[in-house]
Design a protein around this motif. Sequence first.
Motif, PDB file in Angstrom:
ATOM      1  N   UNK A  28       0.814  -1.213   0.000  1.00  0.00           N
ATOM      2  CA  UNK A  28       0.000   0.000   0.000  1.00  0.00           C
ATOM      3  C   UNK A  28       0.849   1.265   0.000  1.00  0.00           C
ATOM      4  N   UNK A  29       1.956   1.231   0.716  1.00  0.00           N
ATOM      5  CA  UNK A  29       2.775   2.434   0.873  1.00  0.00           C
ATOM      6  C   UNK A  29       4.167   2.279   0.280  1.00  0.00           C
ATOM      7  N   UNK A  30       4.378   1.255  -0.532  1.00  0.00           N
ATOM      8  CA  UNK A  30       5.697   1.025  -1.104  1.00  0.00           C
ATOM      9  C   UNK A  30       5.827  -0.409  -1.578  1.00  0.00           C
ATOM     10  N   UNK A  31       7.063  -0.900  -1.699  1.00  0.00           N
ATOM     11  CA  UNK A  31       7.270  -2.270  -2.168  1.00  0.00           C
ATOM     12  C   UNK A  31       6.595  -3.287  -1.253  1.00  0.00           C
ATOM     13  N   UNK A  32       6.227  -4.417  -1.838  1.00  0.00           N
ATOM     14  CA  UNK A  32       5.596  -5.505  -1.096  1.00  0.00           C
ATOM     15  C   UNK A  32       6.698  -6.358  -0.476  1.00  0.00           C
ATOM     16  N   UNK A  51      -3.697  -5.259  -7.592  1.00  0.00           N
ATOM     17  CA  UNK A  51      -4.860  -4.379  -7.610  1.00  0.00           C
ATOM     18  C   UNK A  51      -4.430  -3.020  -8.148  1.00  0.00           C
ATOM     19  N   UNK A  52      -5.174  -2.499  -9.100  1.00  0.00           N
ATOM     20  CA  UNK A  52      -4.885  -1.184  -9.659  1.00  0.00           C
ATOM     21  C   UNK A  52      -6.078  -0.278  -9.385  1.00  0.00           C
ATOM     22  N   UNK A  59      -3.287   6.532 -11.517  1.00  0.00           N
ATOM     23  CA  UNK A  59      -3.485   5.133 -11.145  1.00  0.00           C
ATOM     24  C   UNK A  59      -2.430   4.717 -10.129  1.00  0.00           C
ATOM     25  N   UNK A  60      -2.792   3.776  -9.271  1.00  0.00           N
ATOM     26  CA  UNK A  60      -1.893   3.265  -8.246  1.00  0.00           C
ATOM     27  C   UNK A  60      -1.910   1.746  -8.273  1.00  0.00           C
ATOM     28  N   UNK A  61      -0.731   1.136  -8.377  1.00  0.00           N
ATOM     29  CA  UNK A  61      -0.607  -0.315  -8.349  1.00  0.00           C
ATOM     30  C   UNK A  61      -0.376  -0.786  -6.909  1.00  0.00           C
ATOM     31  N   UNK A 100       6.323 -14.614  -7.010  1.00  0.00           N
ATOM     32  CA  UNK A 100       6.372 -13.684  -8.145  1.00  0.00           C
ATOM     33  C   UNK A 100       5.204 -12.701  -8.120  1.00  0.00           C
ATOM     34  N   UNK A 101       5.472 -11.471  -8.556  1.00  0.00           N
ATOM     35  CA  UNK A 101       4.409 -10.482  -8.695  1.00  0.00           C
ATOM     36  C   UNK A 101       3.564 -10.783  -9.920  1.00  0.00           C
ATOM     37  N   UNK A 102       2.343 -10.305  -9.912  1.00  0.00           N
ATOM     38  CA  UNK A 102       1.401 -10.500 -11.004  1.00  0.00           C
ATOM     39  C   UNK A 102       1.227  -9.182 -11.755  1.00  0.00           C
ATOM     40  N   UNK A 103       1.125  -9.250 -13.065  1.00  0.00           N
ATOM     41  CA  UNK A 103       0.871  -8.054 -13.872  1.00  0.00           C
ATOM     42  C   UNK A 103      -0.630  -7.857 -14.050  1.00  0.00           C
ATOM     43  N   UNK A 104      -1.040  -6.605 -14.128  1.00  0.00           N
ATOM     44  CA  UNK A 104      -2.446  -6.287 -14.358  1.00  0.00           C
ATOM     45  C   UNK A 104      -2.868  -6.772 -15.734  1.00  0.00           C
ATOM     46  N   UNK A 105      -3.923  -7.586 -15.803  1.00  0.00           N
ATOM     47  CA  UNK A 105      -4.378  -8.137 -17.086  1.00  0.00           C
ATOM     48  C   UNK A 105      -5.742  -7.595 -17.493  1.00  0.00           C
ATOM     49  N   UNK A 106      -6.208  -6.558 -16.817  1.00  0.00           N
ATOM     50  CA  UNK A 106      -7.538  -6.016 -17.104  1.00  0.00           C
ATOM     51  C   UNK A 106      -7.536  -5.226 -18.413  1.00  0.00           C
ATOM     52  N   UNK A 107      -8.723  -5.085 -18.987  1.00  0.00           N
ATOM     53  CA  UNK A 107      -8.898  -4.334 -20.230  1.00  0.00           C
ATOM     54  C   UNK A 107      -9.579  -3.006 -19.945  1.00  0.00           C
TER      55      UNK A 107
END
Length: 205
Positions: A28-32, A51-52, A59-61, A100-107
């Motif tokens: 939420x406030x920096x790296x996971x 979550x984006x 936008x905030x990842x 591993x981190x996940x990439x946003x796959x939303x359209x």
Amino acid sequence: MQLNIFTVLIFALFAEGHSLKCYQCTGLLGPCEKKETTCPSGDAVCASQMTVQFNGAASTNIPIKSCLEPKMCFDGSVNYGIIRTTTTTQCCNTDLCNSRDVSDSSSNNLNGKQCYYCEKDSCFNKLSCLGSEDHCIKTKVNSESLSVTIKGCASKSMCDAASQMSQVYADVSCCEGNLCNSAKSITQNLLILLSGPFLSYITFH
């Protein structure tokens, strides 16, 4: 032969009582920053989630790692007009497999559906839905001093997750037709964001 049977029984007892270990963190406030945790439930899985949150052009990842119930492993988005939140989730069932981190796959493409949304003192505004947002959503939050309704577009997966929490947090309803969440004036708006599988009550507008 007796030794082999004993070995099999010991292994079976260990496997039955084994709890999955997963990485856990919220960026939420920096790296996971990952920490190991033991899942409290025997049927839990490890989840890595992105979550984006879109607020206008900004936008905030928010990367999230945690133990999760299998039914909460889904992708989707909820869109309240000015505020939109998308979630991409990957789940696995071996120890520490969610590194591993996940990439946003939303359209962000228009899908042709429209729903009502609320802004300022009106819920007569029409919102064009994006990506997998195939339902209209209406959320009503009641407190001792205030009753608030917000509306918008949502993916079916988000509707299903929200409905499971609705008795605790709010009255959530979804429908499939265009503009099926009805137009109605209100006096105030409450911004409610779905952060992955969780409902987060943010602020009054």
